[in-house]
Design a protein around this motif. Structure first.
Motif, short mmCIF file in Angstrom:
data_model
loop_
_atom_site.label_atom_id
_atom_site.label_comp_id
_atom_site.label_asym_id
_atom_site.label_seq_id
_atom_site.Cartn_x
_atom_site.Cartn_y
_atom_site.Cartn_z
N THR A 148 0.84 -1.19 0.00
CA THR A 148 0.00 0.00 0.00
C THR A 148 0.88 1.25 0.00
O THR A 148 1.82 1.34 0.78
N TRP A 172 -2.52 6.44 -10.84
CA TRP A 172 -2.97 7.12 -9.61
C TRP A 172 -1.99 8.21 -9.22
O TRP A 172 -0.79 8.09 -9.47
N GLU A 191 -3.51 10.37 0.95
CA GLU A 191 -4.33 9.37 0.26
C GLU A 191 -3.57 8.06 0.12
O GLU A 191 -2.34 8.03 0.21
N LYS A 192 -4.32 6.97 -0.14
CA LYS A 192 -3.71 5.64 -0.25
C LYS A 192 -4.13 4.97 -1.56
O LYS A 192 -5.20 5.21 -2.09
N PHE A 193 -3.22 4.08 -2.02
CA PHE A 193 -3.50 3.32 -3.24
C PHE A 193 -2.65 2.06 -3.21
O PHE A 193 -1.52 2.07 -2.71
N GLN A 194 -3.17 0.99 -3.77
CA GLN A 194 -2.45 -0.28 -3.82
C GLN A 194 -1.48 -0.28 -4.99
O GLN A 194 -1.86 0.00 -6.13
#
Length: 300
Positions: free
Chosen positions: A196, A217, A242-245
């Motif tokens: 993550t 992203w 913010e988060k993103f995989q």
């Protein structure tokens, strides 16, 4: 190569490393050196450091970037030569890291000062703690020594706050950068277990996850100047984390506005991250500013 292996063998004895581990380290060292032999054009410094559970391979070199390639299509290439340029060649500082306990984890950082300066106003920060890798690029406003000072103060406080949350670390840097001309910032943290990415930006440093040829992203960030103003609420800097995989084969890329915001991965992508970094830097470099590019790969 034999001399390097001898040095690593002595290093292993001093730190009590068994033969199996040394064999693994030799293989990773050999792979790193083979990549560097294709990539570097000047003497290279290679440092081997023992960490708690791993060996860190850390290298630093300079590559020569033909100035005719260092352009975005349509950009003005007529730039006054500087100490970083001679005979149509631009020197770019290149550094990289590999961790033996995370053999897929690799970090590459390239930077070049403004063509009329000897000191780059962009700086990178790389810190690994407790299964997390935190990286940042600080871009001091303007260029030259004062820009470098602002970026240096920013990255030093970010490193000192590496155990804090991303938001808290940015706020600490914001407070302590107030005595400088200020900087813009891109900062991201990769959880090595869950893959993550947590990230934010202050100003126009870009942070993004890239896959195939495009960006999949990027965090919204905050329109502000670290250490000064805007993007705040009742005097406090508003930080949007913010988060993103990170997808399989994806790359986490940070870069300052010395590279075009249109940066995209090439259709034909080099296997070595070192070569890809140099290709991107050459293709998207803006010739009238400091430039910095940082790429994190953790493909499995």
């Amino acid at each position: 190569m034999v001399r390097i292996q001898d040095e690593l063998r002595m290093f292993g004895r001093r730190h009590g490393l068994d033969r199996a581990k040394l064999t693994t380290y030799f293989a990773q060292l050999d792979e790193t050196l083979q990549r560097l032999f294709k990539f570097q054009h000047e003497p290279t410094t290679l440092t081997v450091t023992r960490e708690t559970s791993a060996i860190l391979l850390d290298w630093l070199t300079y590559l020569r970037l033909p100035s005719g390639e260092a352009r975005v299509p349509g950009a003005d290439r007529r730039v006054t030569p500087s100490p970083t340029q001679s005979h149509g060649v631009t020197k770019v500082r290149a550094a990289g890291m590999r961790f033996t306990d995370e053999p897929s984890l690799q970090v590459i950082h390239l930077e070049r000062p403004h063509p009329r300066e000897t000191m780059c106003g962009d700086m990178a920060m790389i810190a690994r703690k407790e299964g997390r890798l935190r990286v940042a690029i600080a871009d001091g406003l303007g260029h030259g020594p004062q820009a470098r000072e602002a970026a240096d103060v920013t990255t030093r406080w970010l490193r000192a706050s590496a155990k804090e949350s991303l938001e808290e670390a940015v706020l600490v840097a914001h407070e302590n950068t107030a005595a400088t001309r200020g900087s813009t910032l891109g900062i991201a943290e990769l959880d090595l277990k869950t893959q993550t990415v947590t990230a934010t930006t202050i100003g126009n440093v870009r942070v993004g996850i890239y896959q195939n040829t495009g960006r999949v992203w990027s965090p919204c960030g905050t329109d502000a100047v670290l250490g000064h103003g805007r993007g705040s609420f009742h005097g406090k800097l508003e930080i949007r984390v913010e988060k993103f995989q990170l997808p399989p084969g994806g790359l986490l890329i940070l870069f300052s506005d010395g590279l075009s915001s249109q940066l995209r991965l090439p259709l034909s992508r080099p296997q070595a991250l070192e070569e890809l970094s140099a290709q991107l830097f050459a293709s998207y470099l803006v010739p009238t500013d400091d430039a910095s590019l940082l790429i994190v790969s953790n493909s499995r």
